[in-house]
Design an enzyme around this catalytic site. Sequence first.
Site, PDB file in Angstrom:
ATOM      1  N   ASP A  67       0.836  -1.203   0.000  1.00 22.77           N
ATOM      2  CA  ASP A  67       0.000   0.000   0.000  1.00 22.77           C
ATOM      3  C   ASP A  67       0.870   1.251   0.000  1.00 22.77           C
ATOM      4  O   ASP A  67       1.078   1.888   1.036  1.00 22.77           O
ATOM      5  CB  ASP A  67      -0.923  -0.027   1.224  1.00 22.77           C
ATOM      6  CG  ASP A  67      -1.922   1.113   1.224  1.00 22.77           C
ATOM      7  OD1 ASP A  67      -2.197   1.657   0.139  1.00 22.77           O
ATOM      8  OD2 ASP A  67      -2.434   1.449   2.310  1.00 22.77           O
ATOM      9  N   LEU A  68       1.364   1.626  -1.200  1.00 26.72           N
ATOM     10  CA  LEU A  68       2.237   2.797  -1.316  1.00 26.72           C
ATOM     11  C   LEU A  68       1.521   4.007  -1.902  1.00 26.72           C
ATOM     12  O   LEU A  68       2.088   5.097  -1.949  1.00 26.72           O
ATOM     13  CB  LEU A  68       3.460   2.450  -2.179  1.00 26.72           C
ATOM     14  CG  LEU A  68       4.348   1.335  -1.637  1.00 26.72           C
ATOM     15  CD1 LEU A  68       5.549   1.129  -2.558  1.00 26.72           C
ATOM     16  CD2 LEU A  68       4.803   1.640  -0.216  1.00 26.72           C
ATOM     17  N   LYS A  69       0.294   3.822  -2.384  1.00 27.45           N
ATOM     18  CA  LYS A  69      -0.493   4.924  -2.943  1.00 27.45           C
ATOM     19  C   LYS A  69       0.331   5.736  -3.943  1.00 27.45           C
ATOM     20  O   LYS A  69       0.510   6.957  -3.806  1.00 27.45           O
ATOM     21  CB  LYS A  69      -1.054   5.811  -1.830  1.00 27.45           C
ATOM     22  CG  LYS A  69      -1.976   5.053  -0.871  1.00 27.45           C
ATOM     23  CD  LYS A  69      -2.518   5.972   0.209  1.00 27.45           C
ATOM     24  CE  LYS A  69      -3.500   5.225   1.116  1.00 27.45           C
ATOM     25  NZ  LYS A  69      -2.823   4.217   1.971  1.00 27.45           N
ATOM     26  N   ASP A  72       2.382   9.962  -9.240  1.00 30.51           N
ATOM     27  CA  ASP A  72       3.438  10.691  -9.932  1.00 30.51           C
ATOM     28  C   ASP A  72       3.024  10.779 -11.391  1.00 30.51           C
ATOM     29  O   ASP A  72       1.911  10.396 -11.754  1.00 30.51           O
ATOM     30  CB  ASP A  72       4.783   9.968  -9.759  1.00 30.51           C
ATOM     31  CG  ASP A  72       5.975  10.914  -9.767  1.00 30.51           C
ATOM     32  OD1 ASP A  72       6.038  11.759 -10.700  1.00 30.51           O
ATOM     33  OD2 ASP A  72       6.824  10.824  -8.870  1.00 30.51           O
ATOM     34  N   PRO A  74       2.498   9.609 -15.108  1.00 30.57           N
ATOM     35  CA  PRO A  74       2.156   8.239 -15.497  1.00 30.57           C
ATOM     36  C   PRO A  74       3.353   7.350 -15.809  1.00 30.57           C
ATOM     37  O   PRO A  74       3.364   6.174 -15.406  1.00 30.57           O
ATOM     38  CB  PRO A  74       1.265   8.450 -16.724  1.00 30.57           C
ATOM     39  CG  PRO A  74       0.610   9.769 -16.483  1.00 30.57           C
ATOM     40  CD  PRO A  74       1.662  10.603 -15.825  1.00 30.57           C
ATOM     41  N   THR A  76       6.357   7.408 -14.605  1.00 37.63           N
ATOM     42  CA  THR A  76       7.055   7.032 -13.377  1.00 37.63           C
ATOM     43  C   THR A  76       6.269   5.992 -12.598  1.00 37.63           C
ATOM     44  O   THR A  76       6.835   5.012 -12.083  1.00 37.63           O
ATOM     45  CB  THR A  76       7.297   8.277 -12.506  1.00 37.63           C
ATOM     46  OG1 THR A  76       8.112   9.201 -13.228  1.00 37.63           O
ATOM     47  CG2 THR A  76       7.990   7.917 -11.203  1.00 37.63           C
ATOM     48  N   THR A 121     -10.286   6.681   4.218  1.00 37.99           N
ATOM     49  CA  THR A 121     -11.228   6.524   5.327  1.00 37.99           C
ATOM     50  C   THR A 121     -10.933   7.488   6.473  1.00 37.99           C
ATOM     51  O   THR A 121     -11.725   7.601   7.410  1.00 37.99           O
ATOM     52  CB  THR A 121     -11.221   5.078   5.857  1.00 37.99           C
ATOM     53  OG1 THR A 121      -9.883   4.679   6.133  1.00 37.99           O
ATOM     54  CG2 THR A 121     -11.843   4.139   4.843  1.00 37.99           C
ATOM     55  N   GLN A 192      -9.302   7.244  12.089  1.00 37.64           N
ATOM     56  CA  GLN A 192     -10.236   6.772  11.081  1.00 37.64           C
ATOM     57  C   GLN A 192     -11.632   7.296  11.398  1.00 37.64           C
ATOM     58  O   GLN A 192     -12.094   7.198  12.529  1.00 37.64           O
ATOM     59  CB  GLN A 192     -10.262   5.234  11.031  1.00 37.64           C
ATOM     60  CG  GLN A 192      -8.928   4.613  10.649  1.00 37.64           C
ATOM     61  CD  GLN A 192      -8.600   4.796   9.181  1.00 37.64           C
ATOM     62  OE1 GLN A 192      -9.393   5.315   8.417  1.00 37.64           O
ATOM     63  NE2 GLN A 192      -7.410   4.395   8.787  1.00 37.64           N
ATOM     64  N   GLY A 212      -5.940  -3.219  11.276  1.00 42.78           N
ATOM     65  CA  GLY A 212      -4.613  -2.962  11.807  1.00 42.78           C
ATOM     66  C   GLY A 212      -4.585  -2.933  13.319  1.00 42.78           C
ATOM     67  O   GLY A 212      -4.353  -3.934  13.985  1.00 42.78           O
TER      68      GLY A 212
END
Length: 239
Positions: A67-69, A72, A74, A76, A121, A192, A212
């Site tokens: 999960d790095l979201k 940048d 496209p 990259t 969220t 959250q 988590g």
Amino acid sequence: MTRAAIPARERLIFAMDVPAADTARRLADRLGDSITFYKLGLELFMSGGAFELLDWMVGRGKKVFLDLKLFDVPATVAGAVRNLRNRGVTFTTVHGNQAIMEAAAEAAEGGVGILAVTVLTSLDRGDLDDLGFQCDVEQLVLSRARRALAAGCAGVVSSGLEAKMLRAGVDDRLIVVTPGIRPVENRPADDQKRVVGVAEAFGNGADYIVVGRPIRDAADPRIAAEAIQATIAGLFPGR
């Protein structure tokens, strides 16, 4: 209820939100077979030794959601996704516009599932107003989900509050991964805001849930994880 044919124990994704890889290994050892699917996020990935941790988890037969979201230009983002194709990553996340999502999906070539982030969220209506979004949360989530499917993404990350609306308004091929699950009472300092419980999330149409702190901060993380797994097994008997 979600229709995807997913083994019940894989539907729980544990968010490994710890600061270092050695801490992650110790916690994974403690959790044992109670967790099959792990989410590795930005903090952990920036701590050093992240790819070695990824290889260690994959080598132990675990599934990994990275999960790095990614956000940048496209080209990259596409290059970053190509570097993940042969690492055993099941899912990774991207932010951004249509061009970014399309570039990520094309670069994945079936090697890693691209999940588009809809609305975090941790955001509520006031936060969206501050960001300049005039539409309501559900409209924004639905729009981004439709665009993600058109771009070739495997699915989206979305609150369980919007999962039912997504199932009604978007093709069932779209995978819905729901974070912000709180099977126990939220802590006062919880960041959250748009959260649901385990049964509600799946009842609304989520394919996977991400949990988590309710596991990580429990007196016995393995017992906490197994309690959630038992709830999921009751929702998906025979899987």
